[in-house]
Design an enzyme around this catalytic site. Structure first.
Site, PDB file in Angstrom:
ATOM      1  N   SER A 144       0.847  -1.206   0.000  1.00 30.08           N
ATOM      2  CA  SER A 144       0.000   0.000   0.000  1.00 30.08           C
ATOM      3  C   SER A 144       0.873   1.243   0.000  1.00 30.08           C
ATOM      4  CB  SER A 144      -0.870   0.010   1.262  1.00 30.08           C
ATOM      5  OG  SER A 144      -1.531   1.244   1.397  1.00 30.08           O
ATOM      6  N   TYR A 169      -2.371  -1.108  10.894  1.00 35.32           N
ATOM      7  CA  TYR A 169      -2.407  -1.546   9.492  1.00 35.32           C
ATOM      8  C   TYR A 169      -1.139  -1.133   8.738  1.00 35.32           C
ATOM      9  CZ  TYR A 169      -4.116  -1.279   4.579  1.00 35.32           C
ATOM     10  OH  TYR A 169      -4.279  -1.400   3.225  1.00 35.32           O
ATOM     11  N   LYS A 223       1.685  -3.237   6.068  1.00 36.69           N
ATOM     12  CA  LYS A 223       1.923  -2.952   4.650  1.00 36.69           C
ATOM     13  C   LYS A 223       3.407  -2.656   4.406  1.00 36.69           C
ATOM     14  CE  LYS A 223      -1.787  -4.195   3.493  1.00 36.69           C
ATOM     15  NZ  LYS A 223      -2.156  -5.060   2.372  1.00 36.69           N
TER      16      LYS A 223
HETATM   17  P1  NAD Z   1     -11.824  -5.761   0.171  1.00 34.97           P
HETATM   18  O1  NAD Z   1     -12.337  -5.675   1.561  1.00 34.97           O
HETATM   19  O2  NAD Z   1     -12.767  -5.520  -0.951  1.00 34.97           O
HETATM   20  O3  NAD Z   1     -11.121  -7.145  -0.102  1.00 34.97           O
HETATM   21  C1  NAD Z   1     -10.366  -7.799   0.876  1.00 34.97           C
HETATM   22  C2  NAD Z   1     -10.314  -9.260   0.522  1.00 34.97           C
HETATM   23  O4  NAD Z   1      -9.570  -9.950   1.518  1.00 34.97           O
HETATM   24  C3  NAD Z   1     -11.704  -9.876   0.478  1.00 34.97           C
HETATM   25  O5  NAD Z   1     -11.792 -10.790  -0.584  1.00 34.97           O
HETATM   26  C4  NAD Z   1     -11.785 -10.568   1.822  1.00 34.97           C
HETATM   27  O6  NAD Z   1     -12.690 -11.661   1.834  1.00 34.97           O
HETATM   28  C5  NAD Z   1     -10.346 -11.030   1.979  1.00 34.97           C
HETATM   29  N1  NAD Z   1     -10.049 -11.349   3.360  1.00 34.97           N
HETATM   30  C6  NAD Z   1     -10.155 -10.544   4.448  1.00 34.97           C
HETATM   31  N2  NAD Z   1      -9.833 -11.222   5.562  1.00 34.97           N
HETATM   32  C7  NAD Z   1      -9.525 -12.488   5.163  1.00 34.97           C
HETATM   33  C8  NAD Z   1      -9.117 -13.660   5.840  1.00 34.97           C
HETATM   34  N3  NAD Z   1      -8.957 -13.672   7.173  1.00 34.97           N
HETATM   35  N4  NAD Z   1      -8.902 -14.769   5.119  1.00 34.97           N
HETATM   36  C9  NAD Z   1      -9.061 -14.787   3.777  1.00 34.97           C
HETATM   37  N5  NAD Z   1      -9.436 -13.706   3.073  1.00 34.97           N
HETATM   38  C10 NAD Z   1      -9.661 -12.570   3.767  1.00 34.97           C
HETATM   39  O7  NAD Z   1     -10.614  -4.724   0.102  1.00 34.97           O
HETATM   40  P2  NAD Z   1      -9.524  -4.432  -1.027  1.00 34.97           P
HETATM   41  O8  NAD Z   1      -9.375  -2.960  -1.059  1.00 34.97           O
HETATM   42  O9  NAD Z   1      -9.809  -5.156  -2.280  1.00 34.97           O
HETATM   43  O10 NAD Z   1      -8.219  -5.016  -0.327  1.00 34.97           O
HETATM   44  C11 NAD Z   1      -7.336  -5.917  -0.946  1.00 34.97           C
HETATM   45  C12 NAD Z   1      -5.916  -5.599  -0.517  1.00 34.97           C
HETATM   46  O11 NAD Z   1      -5.565  -4.318  -1.028  1.00 34.97           O
HETATM   47  C13 NAD Z   1      -5.731  -5.508   1.001  1.00 34.97           C
HETATM   48  O12 NAD Z   1      -4.535  -6.175   1.356  1.00 34.97           O
HETATM   49  C14 NAD Z   1      -5.583  -4.016   1.249  1.00 34.97           C
HETATM   50  O13 NAD Z   1      -4.779  -3.724   2.364  1.00 34.97           O
HETATM   51  C15 NAD Z   1      -4.919  -3.570  -0.032  1.00 34.97           C
HETATM   52  N6  NAD Z   1      -5.053  -2.145  -0.281  1.00 34.97           N
HETATM   53  C16 NAD Z   1      -6.281  -1.595  -0.504  1.00 34.97           C
HETATM   54  C17 NAD Z   1      -6.370  -0.225  -0.721  1.00 34.97           C
HETATM   55  C18 NAD Z   1      -7.680   0.466  -0.974  1.00 34.97           C
HETATM   56  O14 NAD Z   1      -7.696   1.713  -0.967  1.00 34.97           O
HETATM   57  N7  NAD Z   1      -8.767  -0.256  -1.199  1.00 34.97           N
HETATM   58  C19 NAD Z   1      -5.218   0.557  -0.735  1.00 34.97           C
HETATM   59  C20 NAD Z   1      -3.993  -0.053  -0.507  1.00 34.97           C
HETATM   60  C21 NAD Z   1      -3.916  -1.410  -0.289  1.00 34.97           C
HETATM   61  C1  RM4 Z   2      -4.829   1.901   2.051  1.00 33.24           C
HETATM   62  C2  RM4 Z   2      -4.838   3.398   2.019  1.00 33.24           C
HETATM   63  C3  RM4 Z   2      -6.212   3.829   1.641  1.00 33.24           C
HETATM   64  C4  RM4 Z   2      -7.208   3.200   2.585  1.00 33.24           C
HETATM   65  C5  RM4 Z   2      -7.028   1.699   2.618  1.00 33.24           C
HETATM   66  C6  RM4 Z   2      -7.934   1.013   3.592  1.00 33.24           C
HETATM   67  O1  RM4 Z   2      -3.613   1.361   2.339  1.00 33.24           O
HETATM   68  O2  RM4 Z   2      -4.480   3.929   3.275  1.00 33.24           O
HETATM   69  O3  RM4 Z   2      -6.343   5.233   1.652  1.00 33.24           O
HETATM   70  O4  RM4 Z   2      -8.504   3.503   2.131  1.00 33.24           O
HETATM   71  O5  RM4 Z   2      -5.731   1.405   2.960  1.00 33.24           O
END
Ligand code: NAD
Ligand code: RM4
Length: 256
Positions: free
Chosen positions: A146, A159, A163
């Site tokens: 992230s 969190y 990351k």
């Molecule tokens: P999301 O909530 O839509 O997806 C998260 C996924 O992880 C889901 O499929 C959920 O079922 C799965 N998950 C959660 N806990 C779990 C567990 N204990 N076992 C198995 N699966 C599990 O969110 P997203 O934004 O798609 O997140 C995906 C990744 O991207 C995460 O690692 C998140 O930190 C990262 N991320 C997201 C953002 C953002 O802004 N959305 C930014 C940076 C990084």
């Molecule tokens: C990411 C970043 C985004 C936040 C998600 C949950 O790492 O900080 O801004 O929305 O996490």
């Protein structure tokens, strides 16, 4: 057809970024192992994802197992070998971010976040790497880190270290696994609209601020991650290892 003859494991693939990556991998002819939590709601999402993958002309198998469990990586690898004969790409994507203040952070929220995002990932990467080493033809490991690996967040003190930990894990594994031709890289999404930040972005002032900070003028969509991940997974990136790729619409370099 960038992933022809490759089997790709993706954790947390039922929704959001992981799902978009799974669909694009299938479009690029990759066979997909869908890792998901095993909850009733994730099973429903997985059923429609398998359909989408088959419509894209590829195949998928799902494994319901908690990403925090150190045995989950072994289960994912076993399923991939049984169904498709190999593990060529491992995408560590599963993650949670239960937004919470620091001073009264409950211990269980802290430990659950670190176990889900980082501790389980460590052993899953290890399982995938051992299989790739045994196969003897290299591989690609990608962690969904992230922008939060590089900056802080008052409500994300549990969190952001996970990351940063994933980014560091990819850097060290790039060195440890380079001799086996296994490449390890990280993608660093900015703010992508998914369930993980639905409540946070419901605050209109915060949402407007995030958009204003993004030079490309919009929040990200899950599909914005699909191309960068497929690139790193594919042989197009054959000399790329230890790298980190921000996918944030330019947010990180904008100080305002
Ligand atoms: P999301 O909530 O839509 O997806 C998260 C996924 O992880 C889901 O499929 C959920 O079922 C799965 N998950 C959660 N806990 C779990 C567990 N204990 N076992 C198995 N699966 C599990 O969110 P997203 O934004 O798609 O997140 C995906 C990744 O991207 C995460 O690692 C998140 O930190 C990262 N991320 C997201 C953002 C953002 O802004 N959305 C930014 C940076 C990084
Ligand atoms: C990411 C970043 C985004 C936040 C998600 C949950 O790492 O900080 O801004 O929305 O996490």
């Amino acid at each position: 057809m960038l992933l022809k003859d490759k089997t790709v494991i993706i954790t947390g693939a039922s929704r959001g970024i992981g799902r978009a990556i799974a669909v694009e991998c299938a479009r690029q002819s990759g066979k997909v192992i869908i890792g998901h939590s095993g909850s009733e709601s994730s099973k429903q999402h997985v059923a429609s994802l398998i359909q989408a993958i088959e419509q894209a002309g590829s195949r998928a198998v799902d494994v319901g197992a908690d990403a925090a469990d150190p045995d989950t990586g072994d289960k994912l690898v076993k399923a991939a070998v049984e169904a498709f004969g190999s593990v060529d790409v491992f995408v560590n994507n599963a993650g949670i971010c239960p937004f919470h203040a620091f001073l009264n952070m409950p211990r269980e929220v802290y430990y659950k976040t670190v176990d889900t995002n980082l501790n389980g990932a460590y052993f899953a990467v290890q399982a995938a790497a051992n299989q790739m080493k045994e196969q003897g033809r290299g591989g690609s490991i990608i962690a969904v880190s992230s922008i939060s690996a590089l900056v802080g967040g008052a409500m994300q003190t549990h969190y952001t270290p996970t990351k940063a930990g994933l980014l560091s894990l990819m850097q060290s594994c790039a060195i440890a696994l380079g001799p086996y031709g296994i490449r390890c890289n990280a993608v660093l999404p900015g703010t992508i609209e998914t369930d993980i930040n639905k409540d946070d972005l419901a605050d209109q002032a915060k949402r407007d601020y995030m958009i204003k900070r993004t030079p490309l003028g919009r929040l990200g969509e899950p599909d914005d991650l699909a191309g960068p991940v497929v690139f790193l997974a594919s042989d197009m990136a054959k000399y790329v290892t230890g790298a980190s790729l921000l996918v944030d619409g330019g947010m990180f370099v904008n100080l305002q």
